[in-house]
Motif scaffolding. Sequence first.
Motif, PDB file in Angstrom:
ATOM      1  N   ALA A  59       0.835  -1.201   0.000  1.00  0.00           N
ATOM      2  CA  ALA A  59       0.000   0.000   0.000  1.00  0.00           C
ATOM      3  C   ALA A  59       0.869   1.249   0.000  1.00  0.00           C
ATOM      4  O   ALA A  59       1.811   1.376   0.787  1.00  0.00           O
ATOM      5  N   ARG A  60       0.569   2.158  -0.893  1.00  0.00           N
ATOM      6  CA  ARG A  60       1.270   3.441  -0.969  1.00  0.00           C
ATOM      7  C   ARG A  60       0.244   4.518  -1.308  1.00  0.00           C
ATOM      8  O   ARG A  60      -0.843   4.238  -1.822  1.00  0.00           O
ATOM      9  N   PHE A  61       0.598   5.768  -1.019  1.00  0.00           N
ATOM     10  CA  PHE A  61      -0.301   6.859  -1.380  1.00  0.00           C
ATOM     11  C   PHE A  61      -0.576   6.857  -2.882  1.00  0.00           C
ATOM     12  O   PHE A  61      -1.683   7.162  -3.327  1.00  0.00           O
ATOM     13  N   TYR A  64      -3.419   4.469  -3.874  1.00  0.00           N
ATOM     14  CA  TYR A  64      -4.766   4.763  -3.376  1.00  0.00           C
ATOM     15  C   TYR A  64      -5.516   5.497  -4.486  1.00  0.00           C
ATOM     16  O   TYR A  64      -5.009   6.479  -5.041  1.00  0.00           O
ATOM     17  N   HIS A 125      -5.724   1.340   4.124  1.00  0.00           N
ATOM     18  CA  HIS A 125      -4.763   1.553   3.029  1.00  0.00           C
ATOM     19  C   HIS A 125      -3.978   2.834   3.278  1.00  0.00           C
ATOM     20  O   HIS A 125      -2.743   2.862   3.141  1.00  0.00           O
ATOM     21  N   SER A 129      -0.067   3.263   4.135  1.00  0.00           N
ATOM     22  CA  SER A 129       0.734   4.134   3.265  1.00  0.00           C
ATOM     23  C   SER A 129       1.540   5.123   4.090  1.00  0.00           C
ATOM     24  O   SER A 129       2.702   5.414   3.778  1.00  0.00           O
ATOM     25  N   HIS A 132       4.523   3.313   5.530  1.00  0.00           N
ATOM     26  CA  HIS A 132       5.568   3.097   4.536  1.00  0.00           C
ATOM     27  C   HIS A 132       6.266   4.403   4.166  1.00  0.00           C
ATOM     28  O   HIS A 132       7.476   4.411   3.889  1.00  0.00           O
TER      29      HIS A 132
END
Length: 377
Positions: A59-61, A64, A125, A129, A132
């Motif tokens: 999951a990362r920005f 999304y 999510h 994010s 991370h």
Amino acid sequence: MSRSLPRPLRWGVVSTSAPAAGTSHIADAAPESLCAREPHVPADRLVAEMVPPPRFQTARFETYVPDERQPSQAEAVRVLSGFAAGLGGAHAVGTKRRFFGRKPAAPQGPRGIYLDGGYGVGKTHLLASLWHATPAAPEHKAFGTFVELTNLVGALGFQQTVRTLSEHRLLCIDEFELDDPGDTVLVSTLLGKLVEAGVALAATSNTLPGKLGEGRFAAADFLREIQGLSAHFRALRIDGEDYRHRGLPEAPAPYSDEQVAKAAYATEGASLDDFPRLLEHLAKVHPSRYGALTDGLTAVCLTGAEPVPDQSTALRLVVLADRLYDREVPVLASGVPFDRLFSEDMLKGGYRKKYFRAISRLTALARDAAPLVSERQ
């Protein structure tokens, strides 16, 4: 303490299942049984494993996908990205405490972000994010559910938990909900100590921080503690509909007992249990171990799903649904549809948001499990 990114773990699960006679032509061995598992989670691994679960490992920005009709979703990405960038640099408060031995002044204003919104808008999510994106080594940031956090205190003791987490740059708490007064006081005190030590906080829930516990216990009697929790966070509202069902077909109808059993025998790494018996077994396992209970499974197959009999049982089932969803374990079932597991009274009560989240997640997992039948039968 060094940590790796999320991965399937062997938590010392004890399983007593054995191959069933006459089934070798279907599979090499009979399916696992959740009811035969007695997981034991060593206390010294609890902090080390406080990382985003497998479903949110990547999951990362950037991954999304905001709903264009809901501006608050894109705004959440912008605010959280800035929050993560601001967590770079030295852990100044903790450094001052170590080298000068003085109690630092408590930071002014909110020290955290609180993601509020309905189920299925991508809060977890975004929380993963943030974890991370925060510029710190994995061992200097922690991610866990509210249940896992309270269990950590139970395993390590309050003071040791404070000392351990105080060395972190960020603490992410998923599914933040207070179900009893004891948890309210415990978490309020813990987070106050961590904020004082310079730890940034981020949390998700379906309830605004000032409303935690409402409808579940005498919240008015613990108003000071609840307001203290609220003061640590800037609330960030995320609007939208459940992405898990946005534009997707309805969940498959329940299968027959025979279809579920055949799929379980034909699927390597699947479990097979009678639903009422599984509910009884859950009462014997602490909810903090439900993740370990499902360790290594490729699918969960259940026969005879029926409405849960009481609230305590229903809340345990919610936790199991969360852990299965985190670990992306498909769920194949016979019996009643998942949207009939909880009574009308439950869906109107103080825990209704938990139950709707469980229905949403179980429905998504049922959709994931459909190929287990169509591909093998």
